[in-house]
Design an enzyme around this catalytic site. Structure first.
Site, short mmCIF file in Angstrom:
data_model
loop_
_atom_site.label_atom_id
_atom_site.label_comp_id
_atom_site.label_asym_id
_atom_site.label_seq_id
_atom_site.Cartn_x
_atom_site.Cartn_y
_atom_site.Cartn_z
N HIS A 79 1.52 -2.47 -7.51
CA HIS A 79 0.59 -2.95 -6.47
C HIS A 79 -0.64 -2.04 -6.47
CE1 HIS A 79 3.16 -5.87 -4.20
NE2 HIS A 79 4.06 -5.26 -4.95
N HIS A 129 4.06 -3.83 2.54
CA HIS A 129 5.40 -4.29 2.88
C HIS A 129 5.87 -3.53 4.11
CE1 HIS A 129 4.95 -4.72 -1.51
NE2 HIS A 129 5.70 -5.80 -1.39
N TYR A 161 8.79 -2.47 4.45
CA TYR A 161 9.69 -1.40 4.02
C TYR A 161 8.97 -0.10 3.65
CZ TYR A 161 8.67 -2.84 -0.86
OH TYR A 161 8.05 -3.16 -2.04
N MET A 221 11.18 -9.53 -0.48
CA MET A 221 10.82 -8.57 0.57
C MET A 221 9.38 -8.72 1.05
SD MET A 221 12.59 -5.27 -1.25
CE MET A 221 14.17 -5.39 -2.11
N SER A 222 8.83 -9.92 0.93
CA SER A 222 7.43 -10.09 1.35
C SER A 222 7.17 -11.53 1.79
CB SER A 222 6.50 -9.73 0.18
OG SER A 222 6.60 -10.71 -0.83
N ASN A 275 14.89 -12.01 -11.47
CA ASN A 275 16.28 -11.60 -11.77
C ASN A 275 17.23 -12.55 -11.06
OD1 ASN A 275 15.01 -9.94 -9.41
ND2 ASN A 275 17.19 -9.96 -8.97
N1 HPA Z 1 16.09 -8.98 -4.04
C1 HPA Z 1 15.07 -8.76 -3.20
N2 HPA Z 1 13.81 -8.73 -3.57
C2 HPA Z 1 13.54 -8.94 -4.87
C3 HPA Z 1 14.54 -9.17 -5.81
C4 HPA Z 1 15.90 -9.18 -5.37
O1 HPA Z 1 16.85 -9.36 -6.16
N3 HPA Z 1 13.94 -9.30 -7.02
C5 HPA Z 1 12.61 -9.20 -6.80
N4 HPA Z 1 12.36 -8.97 -5.50
#
Ligand code: HPA
Length: 268
Positions: free
Chosen positions: A60, A82, A84, A208-209, A233
């Site tokens: 970022h 974020h 977090y 997470m966003s 993933n």
């Molecule tokens: N979980 C949460 N946030 C993410 C993931 C995940 O597996 N991959 C990319 N961002």
């Protein structure tokens, strides 16, 4: 930290921007490269914008890029805040309110997400059809005169923009799915039990966003929001996500991700 008001930040940016943006995009993990295609670009680091914070996440950059892109006047956020990272929700969503003040009517939000839907492959894109918010609501404490206090999120992810995006994807052979994005604050990845739970309650991807920004955009009246996840993933089953894997998939999907966003913006 004292709260800088939106008009101060917007005034700072409009004095430096080469155009008045009508479209904005928030470019997530490893997706900031899109801003390289902005013409006549002016790039401003977040640290120099009143009220903005410095992002702390790898991938970022933390700059605002304004200029012409796909025939439109745009502002691109290269990197985002974020929750977090320890920012307050009002700081996470601050740039969205600034963009609205600058005249932005369409917001395209991008992110990297973990795929939960077992039919999704790594490298697929997912258009958000809806979301499940497992984080704090970004509108807590944000009520102000003239804005709705109890905001409807119906049709938050513009059906019109989704239709256009799906048509482009079909046309260009881009692997674009649609699905429900579940927001969790992070920064830890999910446990296997959490993923099984999210799967059962109807989530197709987790990240997470995006949700704080999208809710905020609706609150302040940005007319159209589209959000696109890159599935970096898999999560359902025996998978252990890493940030390296997320960045690697972002790199590999650059071409079609860019093509989708570029054509989408050109057709607004
Ligand atoms: N979980 C949460 N946030 C993410 C993931 C995940 O597996 N991959 C990319 N961002």
């Amino acid at each position: 930290m004292p709260h800088t008001d939106v008009s101060t930040a917007a005034g700072y940016l409009s004095g430096r921007f080469p155009v008045k943006p009508s479209v904005a995009a928030i470019l997530g993990s490893g997706l900031g490269f899109l801003a390289e295609s902005v013409e006549n670009a002016v790039e401003i680091p977040y640290e120099s914008i009143p009220g903005f914070r410095k992002p702390t996440v790898k991938g970022h950059a933390g700059t605002m890029v304004c200029g012409r892109f796909a025939g439109k006047d745009v502002a691109f956020m290269k990197g985002r805040y974020h929750f977090y990272e320890g920012h307050a929700m009002k700081d996470v969503t601050f740039p969205v309110r600034v963009l609205k003040e600058l005249g932005v009517e369409t917001l395209v939000i991008t992110n990297a997400a973990g795929g939960i839907n077992p039919f999704f492959e790594v490298g697929d894109l997912m258009l958000l059809s809806d979301h499940i918010n497992f984080g704090p609501n970004p509108l807590i404490g944000m009520h102000q005169e003239g804005l709705e206090q109890f905001v409807s999120l119906d049709g938050l992810y513009s059906p019109e923009l989704r239709k256009i995006a799906l048509r482009i994807a079909e046309d260009e052979n881009i692997p674009l799915r649609e699905g429900v994005y579940l927001y969790t604050t992070g920064p830890s990845y999910e446990t296997k039990a959490e993923i099984r739970c999210f799967h059962r309650i109807g989530a197709d991807a987790v990240g997470m966003s995006t949700v704080p920004e999208a809710i905020s955009a609706r609150h302040i009246g940005i007319s159209r929001v589209a959000a696109i996840s890159l599935i970096t993933n898999k999560t359902l089953g025996n998978f252990i996500p890493t940030h390296e894997e997320v960045m690697e998939t972002s790199r590999k999907s650059r071409d079609y991700f860019a093509r989708l966003v570029m054509r989408l913006i050109s057709q607004l």
